[in-house]
Enzyme design. Structure first.
Site: not given
Ligand code: NAD
Length: 463
Positions: A211-212, A267, A233, A161
């Site tokens: 994440g980014s 997101c 993603e 995480p």
């Protein structure tokens, strides 16, 4: 699972974003710890992949165990992430629902018929242990979106995480550890370079990352050296296009919460609104009214509707984007600053008269700020919506649903909604186009992302 011992004495701080104060610590796992957890996942894998009936039963037990621990999971999640308790409870419920949904899925063998006198059978085999890496906005829900399809495919999982939100995931590991066979699901926590070590670990077959975009690129490069499968993603900058026949009173609540749920840290939030000149003032007024009325506070307070931003770095970024928008001529219709209280709060903000080329429109703000851009020609609005490297979601709002659906079809994104946004069924595929993602998650597509096809040819009959 018992935690590896090698991290003893090495921890990092976890901050409650509603106070800005450290309230807990989490183990900083070392490369040796990581090796131990990955080795357990490798050891557990042959038995897990060989037993689809046992997998179904274990995943149903896992769903029940999550529900039984629901109150504790939700409280820990709110304390480390900041979201209102009601949203944390919904997130935990989604974890249980996802485990249950995927417990009913299993790869299916299929016959390939091409007219030749051979029996050609397509089978699906688990790729092997999966590395899952998650961000801080939906720690549990995104963990389950990786764990459930992988477990259904017969893969075991090692998950890392975000260091901003390690606690609920570590608790999830304990909860699932009480019902899953040892090693099937393990968690490692820590700051970088732990994620990069996990993504590059030689015994991992598939890296699934949320994440980014910037980190996603790094993860892809790390995984490429081992030629691992990668599912990414990544970020989004979803546009909502309001059509000139929209009923603003009817859509305003849904539109507002599509942008501000989880303090805008979604997101697939609505991150920019394109409104036609005829309805522009009505849209701004409806959103402004809601931004001013909404209850902002500590997520542990049951009356709170919007919590703090998760971390100081993200708060600074949001402040910077708003200041930049103002400097470019945007009008602050609601919010625009930090309330006078401790913690990482930022007032829900509506920016009107925003130039389409300023950073709060072209970049992902990931916070409680919504720019509203005026348009006079629908084709220009569609073009502006598509004129970024993002392509996660989008939405079109109007009363003529066929017309709205035709506009939605022109959006360059993985999912588009009419009069809604970010409503996802567990059964549907989830994917981003352009820089918003690689591969497909969600539904059975997510399970097949953890599988490799294998074809067996044999004569139709005889020797
Ligand atoms: P981030 O990219 O900073 O971090 C994501 C995870 O990667 C964290 O666990 C982090 O510790 C880890 N990480 C950092 N550097 C790494 C490296 N070099 N190698 C491997 N792992 C590394 O993202 P964030 O700030 O935690 O999350 C916000 C972003 O996530 C936003 O852009 C948002 O749009 C995106 N997001 C996308 C989806 C989606 O489904 N498309 C869902 C939620 C969030």
């Amino acid at each position: 699972m018992t935690r590896p011992d090698a991290h003893l004495g090495t921890v990092f701080d976890v901050v409650n974003p509603a106070t800005g104060q450290v309230f807990a610590q989490s183990p900083q796992h070392s490369p040796a710890d990581l090796d131990t957890v990955v080795a357990r996942a490798c050891t557990a894998w042959p038995q897990w992949r060989a037993d689809p009936v046992g997998r179904t039963a274990a995943m149903l037990d896992a769903a029940a165990a999550v529900e039984a621990a629901g109150a504790e999971l939700a409280t820990v999640l709110t304390r480390e992430q900041g979201k209102p308790l009601a949203e944390s409870r919904a997130e935990v419920a989604r974890v249980a629902a996802r485990l249950r949904h995927f417990s009913g899925l299993a790869p299916k063998a299929d016959r390939i018929r091409d007219g030749r006198a051979v029996h050609t059978e397509l089978r699906w085999h688990s790729l092997g242990p999966v590395a899952a890496i998650t961000p801080w906005n939906f720690p549990l829900q995104l963990a389950s979106s990786k764990i459930a399809p992988a477990l259904a495919a017969g893969s075991t999982v090692v998950l890392k995480p975000s260091p901003y939100t390690p606690l609920a995931t570590a608790l999830l590991e304990q909860v699932l550890g009480s019902v899953l066979p040892p090693g099937v699901f393990g968690v490692v926590t820590g700051r970088e370079p732990l994620g990069s070590q996990l993504a590059g670990h030689p015994d991992i077959a598939h890296v699934t990352f949320t994440g980014s975009i910037a980190t996603g690129r790094r993860v892809a490069m790390q995984a490429a050296s081992g030629l691992k499968r990668v599912t990414l993603e990544l970020g989004g900058n979803d546009a909502a296009i309001i059509l000139d026949d929209a009923d603003i009173d009817r859509i305003a609540d849904t539109l507002f919460w599509s942008a501000f749920r989880n303090c805008g840290q979604v997101c697939m939030a609505v991150k920019r609104v394109y409104a036609p000149t005829r309805l522009y003032d009505d849209v701004v007024t409806a959103l402004t009214h809601r931004a001013r009325e909404v209850v902002v506070g500590d997520g542990l307070d049951e009356t709170t509707q919007i919590g703090p931003i998760n971390n100081a770095r993200q708060l600074e970024r949001v402040e910077h984007l708003v200041a930049d928008g103002r400097a470019a001529g945007a009008r602050v219709a609601a919010g625009g600053d930090r309330p006078d209280r401790p913690g990482y709060f930022f007032a829900p903000t509506i920016l009107a008269d925003v130039p389409g080329d300023c950073a709060v429109v072209t970049e992902e703000q990931f916070g409680p700020v919504l720019p509203v851009i005026r348009y006079s020609n629908l084709d220009d609005a569609v073009q502006a919506a598509n004129a970024t490297r993002f392509g996660l979601g989008g939405s079109v709002w109007g009363t003529d649903l066929d017309r709205a659906a035709a506009v939605a079809d022109r959006l360059e994104c993985g999912t588009a909604w009419i009069n809604h946004h970010a409503e996802l069924s567990l059964a549907q595929p989830f994917t981003g186009v352009k820089d918003s993602g690689v591969g497909v998650a969600g539904g059975e597509w997510g399970m097949y992302g953890n599988l490799r096809p294998m074809v067996i040819h044999r004569p139709e009959s005889g020797a």
